[in-house]
Design a protein around this motif. Structure first.
Motif, PDB file in Angstrom:
ATOM      1  N   GLN A   1      31.222 -35.619  24.947  1.00 35.92           N
ATOM      2  CA  GLN A   1      31.106 -35.555  26.403  1.00 35.92           C
ATOM      3  C   GLN A   1      31.955 -36.642  27.048  1.00 35.92           C
ATOM      4  O   GLN A   1      31.982 -37.782  26.575  1.00 35.92           O
ATOM      5  N   SER A   2      32.642 -36.269  28.124  1.00 35.39           N
ATOM      6  CA  SER A   2      33.492 -37.234  28.832  1.00 35.39           C
ATOM      7  C   SER A   2      32.644 -38.062  29.789  1.00 35.39           C
ATOM      8  O   SER A   2      32.839 -38.052  31.006  1.00 35.39           O
ATOM      9  N   ASN A   3      31.687 -38.794  29.228  1.00 34.52           N
ATOM     10  CA  ASN A   3      30.774 -39.598  30.040  1.00 34.52           C
ATOM     11  C   ASN A   3      31.330 -41.012  30.253  1.00 34.52           C
ATOM     12  O   ASN A   3      32.470 -41.317  29.888  1.00 34.52           O
TER      13      ASN A   3
ATOM     14  N   PHE B   1      32.441 -42.895  27.036  1.00 32.12           N
ATOM     15  CA  PHE B   1      33.703 -42.376  26.518  1.00 32.12           C
ATOM     16  C   PHE B   1      34.869 -42.847  27.385  1.00 32.12           C
ATOM     17  O   PHE B   1      35.928 -43.248  26.874  1.00 32.12           O
ATOM     18  N   GLN B   2      34.678 -42.823  28.706  1.00 31.10           N
ATOM     19  CA  GLN B   2      35.744 -43.224  29.612  1.00 31.10           C
ATOM     20  C   GLN B   2      36.097 -44.704  29.440  1.00 31.10           C
ATOM     21  O   GLN B   2      37.269 -45.092  29.450  1.00 31.10           O
TER      22      GLN B   2
ATOM     23  N   ARG C   1      38.707 -43.278  26.294  1.00 29.87           N
ATOM     24  CA  ARG C   1      39.716 -42.659  27.161  1.00 29.87           C
ATOM     25  C   ARG C   1      40.660 -43.688  27.776  1.00 29.87           C
ATOM     26  O   ARG C   1      41.832 -43.399  28.040  1.00 29.87           O
TER      27      ARG C   1
ATOM     28  N   ARG D   1      43.048 -39.868  23.462  1.00 36.03           N
ATOM     29  CA  ARG D   1      42.801 -38.454  23.761  1.00 36.03           C
ATOM     30  C   ARG D   1      43.785 -37.575  22.984  1.00 36.03           C
ATOM     31  O   ARG D   1      43.411 -36.537  22.430  1.00 36.03           O
TER      32      ARG D   1
ATOM     33  N   SER E   1      39.790 -29.145  25.215  1.00 29.27           N
ATOM     34  CA  SER E   1      39.077 -29.496  26.435  1.00 29.27           C
ATOM     35  C   SER E   1      38.374 -28.263  26.999  1.00 29.27           C
ATOM     36  O   SER E   1      39.002 -27.221  27.218  1.00 29.27           O
TER      37      SER E   1
ATOM     38  N   GLU F   1      31.000 -30.565  33.449  1.00 31.11           N
ATOM     39  CA  GLU F   1      31.759 -31.730  32.996  1.00 31.11           C
ATOM     40  C   GLU F   1      32.668 -31.324  31.842  1.00 31.11           C
ATOM     41  O   GLU F   1      32.447 -30.319  31.181  1.00 31.11           O
ATOM     42  N   GLU F   2      33.687 -32.172  31.638  1.00 29.27           N
ATOM     43  CA  GLU F   2      34.623 -31.892  30.551  1.00 29.27           C
ATOM     44  C   GLU F   2      34.019 -32.334  29.216  1.00 29.27           C
ATOM     45  O   GLU F   2      33.466 -33.429  29.090  1.00 29.27           O
TER      46      GLU F   2
ATOM     47  N   LEU G   1      35.125 -32.398  24.928  1.00 25.20           N
ATOM     48  CA  LEU G   1      36.107 -32.127  23.877  1.00 25.20           C
ATOM     49  C   LEU G   1      35.341 -31.498  22.731  1.00 25.20           C
ATOM     50  O   LEU G   1      34.456 -32.132  22.128  1.00 25.20           O
TER      51      LEU G   1
END
Length: 439
Positions: A198-200, A203-204, A208, A214, A224, A236-237, A239
């Motif tokens: 999850q791009s939470n 992760f950011q 990221r 990425r 994605s 939400e995005e 992967l």
């Protein structure tokens, strides 16, 4: 009617007086004021122009009005024209002066470059082999890494992670998290939650933010996808990685190892090896600004302080004071230009980092000699002997920003070679002798 004829008679008497004739009292009395006479309505005796004549007159008047009137040059117009001509002449003269100054500056620059011991500091790109200046390095390497994606996306993304990010701690943290992703997938390949990232916020902030991370996950097979999240209205995005076969899992482990072993791609210093004939100018060095860890203004100030430095050296100082000042002096230089005088009198020149170790210098000399296998020593200024086994920086040996060294063969080995009659005709390799120059 009678009154009208009386008026006409008076007019005739006024005209008959004529110029230069003395008017009688009766005649003068008969004159009426000029204004009254002109204002009096007189019945015209002439006929009005015909219609054709009126048209002809109108056409002539139109032709006159259409004819361009000559421009009247006032004194202000003349002044403006004169000022404009003077400004144009001044601008032309200034342009010629600037061109002459630019040409003169170019000639001086060319003379300065010609007088330098080396034209500058150059580097070689390990990916393309291109020779680069210091300012060209970063952009060229980035472009070369991006081009590598067409051949090997995994390798290119690993290069990105380790090259584009200056903070090594952040890089290590991101690599550790990505490695954990791979380990969880390999341990539980059927567990869907491990194959969804999850791009939470975590992760950011941890992954990221590191350039190339990425791209590396995408090279592993992640894609994605926008998915709904429980308790949120917006998607939400994520992967997402499809389920992997045993062979794919082994390949993922190998790629993880490549990421962990990755190193930054750095341009390598081009030593610019150059050979010179024997010369009395061997100890004369003229270095470009790149050799100094100082700005142009600081260099100028450094020159002004040379006299003070000589006076301080003449003062009685303790050994600790001298060593401290020497260390401070060594930090002023990024690079050093070294010349090695060979037994045949020829000179070998190369560029080094100020903090390169002695083994790097000895390796450079060996690679330039025909018989590089023979043991030798290098004698530094002040008869200081340098040995290959000493892991000491060039700056710590007082070999910055430039120095002349002398190569001395091992006497015992030379005696054995001479006894066997196997002495080499030339010391330097042919490619260096072909470019032999004179200082």
């Amino acid at each position: 009617m009678k009154k009208f004829f009386d008026d006409i008679k008076k007019d005739i008497k006024f005209k008959s007086a004529g110029p230069g004739k003395k008017l009688t009292e009766d005649t003068s009395q008969s004159l009426i004021p000029k204004q009254a006479y002109l204002a009096r309505p007189v019945r015209s005796l002439r006929h009005a122009p015909s219609e054709g004549a009126q048209r002809a007159g109108a056409a002539a008047l139109a032709r006159v009005e259409q004819r361009p009137r000559p421009k009247v040059h006032t004194s202000q117009d003349a002044i403006r024209s004169q000022v404009k001509r003077e400004l144009e002449a001044e601008a032309a003269a200034l342009g010629d002066k600037e061109k002459a100054a630019s040409a003169e500056e170019g000639e001086l620059l060319a003379k300065e470059v010609a007088c330098l011991s080396v034209s500058g500091v150059y580097f070689t790109c390990p990916l393309t082999g291109a020779t680069l200046t210091k300012s060209e390095r970063e952009a060229h390497i980035k472009e070369a890494i991006f081009m590598r994606f067409e051949e090997d996306a995994v390798e290119a993304s690993v290069m990105m992670v380790h090259t584009f990010n200056k903070d090594r701690e952040k890089v290590k943290a991101a690599v550790d998290i990505i490695s954990k992703y791979v380990d969880n997938i390999c341990k539980s390949p059927t567990e869907e939650k491990y194959r969804k990232i999850q791009s939470n916020k975590v992760f950011q902030e941890k992954v990221r933010c590191v350039e190339g991370s990425r791209e590396f996950l995408l090279s592993l097979g992640f894609t994605s996808v926008m998915l709904p999240v429980e308790g949120q209205d917006e998607e939400e995005e994520f992967l997402v990685l499809p389920e992997q076969s045993p062979d794919d899992l082994e390949l993922m482990k190998e790629r993880r190892d490549r990421l962990q072993r990755g190193e930054p791609v750095r341009a390598q210093l081009d030593r610019q090896p150059q050979a010179y004939r024997p010369s009395p100018n061997a100890q004369h060095f003229e270095l470009p600004p790149e050799f100094y860890n100082l700005t142009a203004e600081e260099l100028k100030k450094e020159q002004q302080q040379k006299t003070e430095l000589v006076e301080r050296n003449a003062m009685l100082r303790t050994k600790a004071m001298r060593e401290k000042e020497e260390q401070r002096e060594r930090r002023k230089y990024n690079y050093t230009l070294l010349r090695i005088r060979l037994p045949d009198g020829n000179l070998l020149q190369g560029t080094f980092y100020a903090w390169d170790r002695l083994p790097v210098l000895f390796q450079f000399v060996r690679e330039s000699l025909v018989d590089g296998w023979q043991p030798f020593e290098l004698i530094a200024p002040g008869s200081q002997k340098l040995r290959d086994s000493e892991d000491v920086a060039l700056a710590e040996c007082n070999l910055v920003p430039a120095a002349l060294l002398t190569l001395v063969w091992d006497a015992a080995v030379q005696a054995d070679i001479a006894a066997a009659g196997g002495k080499s005709q030339s010391l330097l390799k042919p490619e260096l002798l072909e470019s032999l120059q004179t200082l």
